[in-house]
Design an enzyme around this catalytic site. Sequence first.
Site, mmCIF file in Angstrom:
data_model
loop_
_atom_site.group_PDB
_atom_site.id
_atom_site.type_symbol
_atom_site.label_atom_id
_atom_site.label_comp_id
_atom_site.label_asym_id
_atom_site.label_seq_id
_atom_site.Cartn_x
_atom_site.Cartn_y
_atom_site.Cartn_z
ATOM 1 N N CYS A 173 -7.192 -28.574 11.258
ATOM 2 C CA CYS A 173 -8.363 -29.450 11.347
ATOM 3 C C CYS A 173 -7.956 -30.928 11.302
ATOM 4 C CB CYS A 173 -9.350 -29.136 10.232
ATOM 5 S SG CYS A 173 -10.132 -27.529 10.451
ATOM 6 N N CYS B 272 -12.972 -29.381 6.513
ATOM 7 C CA CYS B 272 -11.707 -28.711 6.164
ATOM 8 C C CYS B 272 -10.530 -29.677 6.296
ATOM 9 C CB CYS B 272 -11.501 -27.505 7.084
ATOM 10 S SG CYS B 272 -9.959 -26.614 6.754
ATOM 11 N N CYS C 226 -7.273 -28.562 6.422
ATOM 12 C CA CYS C 226 -6.072 -27.799 6.754
ATOM 13 C C CYS C 226 -5.311 -28.516 7.871
ATOM 14 C CB CYS C 226 -6.446 -26.374 7.163
ATOM 15 S SG CYS C 226 -6.986 -26.208 8.864
ATOM 16 N N HIS D 40 -6.134 -22.040 9.892
ATOM 17 C CA HIS D 40 -7.430 -22.531 9.424
ATOM 18 C C HIS D 40 -8.206 -21.420 8.715
ATOM 19 C CE1 HIS D 40 -11.413 -24.184 9.124
ATOM 20 N NE2 HIS D 40 -11.829 -23.043 9.624
ATOM 21 N N ASP E 289 0.871 -1.178 0.000
ATOM 22 C CA ASP E 289 0.000 0.000 0.000
ATOM 23 C C ASP E 289 0.907 1.227 0.000
ATOM 24 O OD1 ASP E 289 0.968 0.375 2.502
ATOM 25 O OD2 ASP E 289 -0.954 0.215 3.529
ATOM 26 N N ASP F 249 -8.226 -7.490 0.634
ATOM 27 C CA ASP F 249 -7.277 -7.751 1.713
ATOM 28 C C ASP F 249 -7.962 -7.397 3.010
ATOM 29 O OD1 ASP F 249 -6.887 -4.670 1.243
ATOM 30 O OD2 ASP F 249 -6.000 -5.117 3.188
HETATM 31 ZN ZN LIG Z 1 -9.262 -26.140 8.918
#
Ligand SMILES: [Zn+2]
Length: 667
Positions: A311, A306, A308, A337, A95, A268
Amino acid sequence: MTSRLQFELQARATGSAARAAVFRTLHNEVLTPLFMPVGTQATVKAQLPQTLEDSGSQILLANTYHLMLRPGREVFRKMGGIHRFMSWKRSVLTDSGGYQIFSLPHSRSMTEEGAVFQSYTDGRSILLSPEVSIGAQVDIGSDIMMALDQCVASTAEESVARAALELTHRWASRSLAARGDSPQAMFAIAQGALYPDLRKQSVMGLLELPFDGYAIGGLAVGEGKNEREDICGFTADLLPSDKPRYLMGVGTPLDILEAVHRGVDMFDCIIPTQVAQRGGVFTSRGYLQLRRGVYKFSDEKLDPTCHCPTCERYSRSYLHHLTKTKETLGWQLLGKHNFHFYHRLMREIRAAILEDTFLSFYHEKRAFLHEEDLDNPVIAQKSKKPKRLALGHYEIHKAWEGFASIRHIHSGEIMHARTPPMEEARRLYTDQARLSERLRESGEPLVIWDVGLGAGANAMAAIGCYEENSQPVRDLHIVSFENDLDSLRLAFRNSDQFPYLRHGGPAGILKEGSWQSKVHPGLRWTLIPGNFLEVMDKAPFPPDLIFYDMFSGKTNAEAWTMNAFHRLFAVCKGRPVELFTYTCSTASRVAMLAAGFYAAQGLSTGDKTETTIALTVEAVGPHHKLLGADWLARWHRSTARFPADIPMDDHSSWENVILQHPQFQNA
Ligand SMILES: [Zn+2]
């Protein structure tokens, strides 16, 4: 070269402004729509660059203002730029510092040259000008630089917003010039607060310069959600289709979905890491707060859908414990996550656009993304402090079908008892009045008298009709009459149950007594408080359409008398005016006819097989089904044949008046 990004539009969604595209930065190919994690200090808080890469991050955002203060431009020059410095292989967007000038008032002063502020690291005075900002971004070595802008609060006065956007334009030219022949791409930032004219002026000015993309700035800084979405959609529409569009600082998964639907490609926000630090996670089971005691013994996966690393490996119980003890690992795992959740949502959005199923995806996700913790709804806490479900003479009534409406406590009468308020408002009032069609005809501003504002359903149906109209040609002025605003206030406070009230209009009416759309200046709404018959003369314009939605004769006898319709007829006479009302009572129809109106049959609603339309003779048309001989026959059999203000002695003479009404002469 016109663009350094080789932007290619791949698909546009049907029935939505959503789009999918691909562009190339100096480091990688970027697929849109996309979410960019924020790495203010050349690090995304509590996350490894490797984790971000694995979750699908394509671009990170870094803050020029903070990085030029510490470690300083020289470090980036000597260390070979931000990618090498932080070991990040994909793209970086920096930015310009404009937002920090706005949000961090360290004894700043603003001139044409730039903003002067005091460094929070060593107290030095520092000038942030377009040349300094771009020079720093060149040293940092980002893939996409932002031109320096002057950001003002979205609620700023017009003169302030105008001055800021004019300065932003001059700084935009200087920013481009300062880039020189650097291969880095540069985006301009459109300003203009909540003023559509200024937004337009801002975009048109910036389009004259060869930027590689455009950001919508100055939102998410104080305005309401609806206003933001309106201005976002309005501004995105003005931007060229062959350049990326970036909405700065937004937002929640729902905010992002809404903005994609309005044509934005890039986002963002600090939310994924910020909420993670406090135990918040976005999941396929809604938004969860892991501090809650319900998770103490929860052996479940954080999010059952999920994959990830968080998880796959840790229980809600362990994550609850880490959150309660404020361990940084908890922050790290929840943040990880959340990035997976955001990036997966963006990939699903992109896939839906490419398959052209986005519109249905949008509606489905939009309903879901409001959800909070489906597995363990937060009920117990709410019951400790119950929401007030009554106000003055009104309370909230829940129909067994599940929709809410407002009940007048004393009479028990319910506004829209059998049909959800907005559905009934559309059917009986805006659709029957052919409002959408009328708004596409040219002419004087169309005036609706909304008699009996109640909980605002009829007025909001009219506003919705205008806002959904692709090309309203005519202005619309709604004049609402109401003597007791408590019903609107009550519904507004419980807008989770009256979602049509989540709009700037009702807020304006309750606060100021009037409202004018900022996006469609031709759309205005005025409240005239007081008893309708006493204040109708204060209306600024006579009506073209009347939505007559007063409580029934049992609760409000005066509203259905011959006198009331006489007074109304006097303001309508000689012009085409149509009045719509839910009633089909014989006595009310006689009151209308006796006052000089023609009476036609209206559509059915709920348990009423028909309703009523009153018309001046000038408004009678082929689509009206005037009451005829059938009705006269029923009238003769009726037990309540006259309105309350026609005394018994006069019944026979008024019977003649009705029989001689021109509407029955051919019947
Ligand atoms: Zn997750």
